[in-house]
Design a protein around this motif. Structure first.
Motif, PDB file in Angstrom:
ATOM      1  N   ALA A 133       8.947  -1.766   4.711  1.00  0.00           N
ATOM      2  CA  ALA A 133       8.741  -0.377   4.317  1.00  0.00           C
ATOM      3  C   ALA A 133       9.607  -0.116   3.092  1.00  0.00           C
ATOM      4  O   ALA A 133      10.754  -0.558   3.043  1.00  0.00           O
ATOM      5  N   GLY A 134       9.036   0.557   2.109  1.00  0.00           N
ATOM      6  CA  GLY A 134       9.795   0.728   0.882  1.00  0.00           C
ATOM      7  C   GLY A 134       9.297   1.853   0.017  1.00  0.00           C
ATOM      8  O   GLY A 134       8.732   2.840   0.508  1.00  0.00           O
ATOM      9  N   LEU A 135       9.480   1.676  -1.284  1.00  0.00           N
ATOM     10  CA  LEU A 135       9.174   2.711  -2.255  1.00  0.00           C
ATOM     11  C   LEU A 135       8.180   2.207  -3.283  1.00  0.00           C
ATOM     12  O   LEU A 135       8.299   1.089  -3.786  1.00  0.00           O
ATOM     13  N   TRP A 136       7.229   3.053  -3.582  1.00  0.00           N
ATOM     14  CA  TRP A 136       6.218   2.767  -4.603  1.00  0.00           C
ATOM     15  C   TRP A 136       6.521   3.645  -5.789  1.00  0.00           C
ATOM     16  O   TRP A 136       6.545   4.862  -5.684  1.00  0.00           O
ATOM     17  N   ALA A 137       6.726   3.037  -6.939  1.00  0.00           N
ATOM     18  CA  ALA A 137       6.993   3.786  -8.162  1.00  0.00           C
ATOM     19  C   ALA A 137       5.656   4.149  -8.799  1.00  0.00           C
ATOM     20  O   ALA A 137       4.932   3.278  -9.272  1.00  0.00           O
ATOM     21  N   SER A 138       5.335   5.429  -8.808  1.00  0.00           N
ATOM     22  CA  SER A 138       4.021   5.847  -9.279  1.00  0.00           C
ATOM     23  C   SER A 138       3.806   5.530 -10.757  1.00  0.00           C
ATOM     24  O   SER A 138       2.697   5.234 -11.178  1.00  0.00           O
ATOM     25  N   GLY A 139       4.861   5.551 -11.544  1.00  0.00           N
ATOM     26  CA  GLY A 139       4.706   5.282 -12.968  1.00  0.00           C
ATOM     27  C   GLY A 139       4.383   3.828 -13.263  1.00  0.00           C
ATOM     28  O   GLY A 139       3.417   3.515 -13.959  1.00  0.00           O
TER      29      GLY A 139
ATOM     30  N   ILE B  60       0.847  -1.185   0.000  1.00  0.00           N
ATOM     31  CA  ILE B  60       0.000   0.000   0.000  1.00  0.00           C
ATOM     32  C   ILE B  60       0.882   1.235   0.000  1.00  0.00           C
ATOM     33  O   ILE B  60       1.863   1.315   0.738  1.00  0.00           O
ATOM     34  N   SER B  61       0.523   2.192  -0.848  1.00  0.00           N
ATOM     35  CA  SER B  61       1.290   3.430  -0.916  1.00  0.00           C
ATOM     36  C   SER B  61       0.783   4.403   0.151  1.00  0.00           C
ATOM     37  O   SER B  61      -0.277   4.199   0.750  1.00  0.00           O
ATOM     38  N   SER B  62       1.520   5.469   0.351  1.00  0.00           N
ATOM     39  CA  SER B  62       1.104   6.473   1.323  1.00  0.00           C
ATOM     40  C   SER B  62      -0.203   7.136   0.906  1.00  0.00           C
ATOM     41  O   SER B  62      -0.945   7.641   1.741  1.00  0.00           O
ATOM     42  N   GLY B  63      -0.507   7.084  -0.387  1.00  0.00           N
ATOM     43  CA  GLY B  63      -1.751   7.656  -0.887  1.00  0.00           C
ATOM     44  C   GLY B  63      -2.913   6.678  -0.912  1.00  0.00           C
ATOM     45  O   GLY B  63      -4.018   7.041  -1.316  1.00  0.00           O
ATOM     46  N   GLY B  64      -2.665   5.461  -0.495  1.00  0.00           N
ATOM     47  CA  GLY B  64      -3.735   4.479  -0.402  1.00  0.00           C
ATOM     48  C   GLY B  64      -3.863   3.531  -1.590  1.00  0.00           C
ATOM     49  O   GLY B  64      -4.771   2.703  -1.613  1.00  0.00           O
ATOM     50  N   LEU B  65      -2.975   3.633  -2.561  1.00  0.00           N
ATOM     51  CA  LEU B  65      -2.997   2.662  -3.664  1.00  0.00           C
ATOM     52  C   LEU B  65      -2.570   1.305  -3.131  1.00  0.00           C
ATOM     53  O   LEU B  65      -1.681   1.221  -2.278  1.00  0.00           O
TER      54      LEU B  65
END
Length: 122
Positions: A97-103, A51-56
């Motif tokens: 905990a990590g990184l979500w690539a928006s693209g 889950i991303s910080s924006g809720g995706l």
């Protein structure tokens, strides 16, 4: 440093439910996503949900419709609600905990917890 502490794993019967929690502390401000991986005996580690910080959110196909990932940003806590559990869900579940690539929508774990055992009896 980042600390991730999982809880909630236990023995449960087929069809049962569990909620895993992961309390995060430390310098996670630059990380924009959290997730759960699992490792079962004889199998490769797999991403269960993220889950991303924006809720995706994203899920592996085998848990779609049964598991729900959520986060409480105010409490820096990640959850995994699991229902309709099956013996094949038996594994050690790791919070990260990590990184979500928006693209691309891909998730890359950076920090890991110690894991919590989930065992589903048949």
């Amino acid at each position: 440093q980042v600390s991730l502490v999982e809880s909630g794993g236990q023995l449960v019967q087929t069809g049962g439910s569990l909620r895993l929690s992961c309390a995060a502390s430390g310098s996670i401000f630059r990380l924009n996503a959290m997730g759960w991986y699992r490792l079962a005996p004889g199998k490769a580690r797999e991403l269960v949900a993220a889950i991303s910080s924006g809720g995706l959110t994203k899920y592996t196909d085998s848990v779609k419709g049964r598991f729900t990932v959520s986060r409480d940003n105010a409490k820096n806590t990640l959850y995994l609600q699991m229902s309709s559990l099956k013996p094949e869900d038996t594994a050690v579940y790791y919070c990260n905990a990590g990184l979500w690539a928006s693209g691309s929508g891909s998730y890359v774990p950076v920090y890991w917890g110690q894991g919590t055992q989930v065992t589903v009896s048949s």
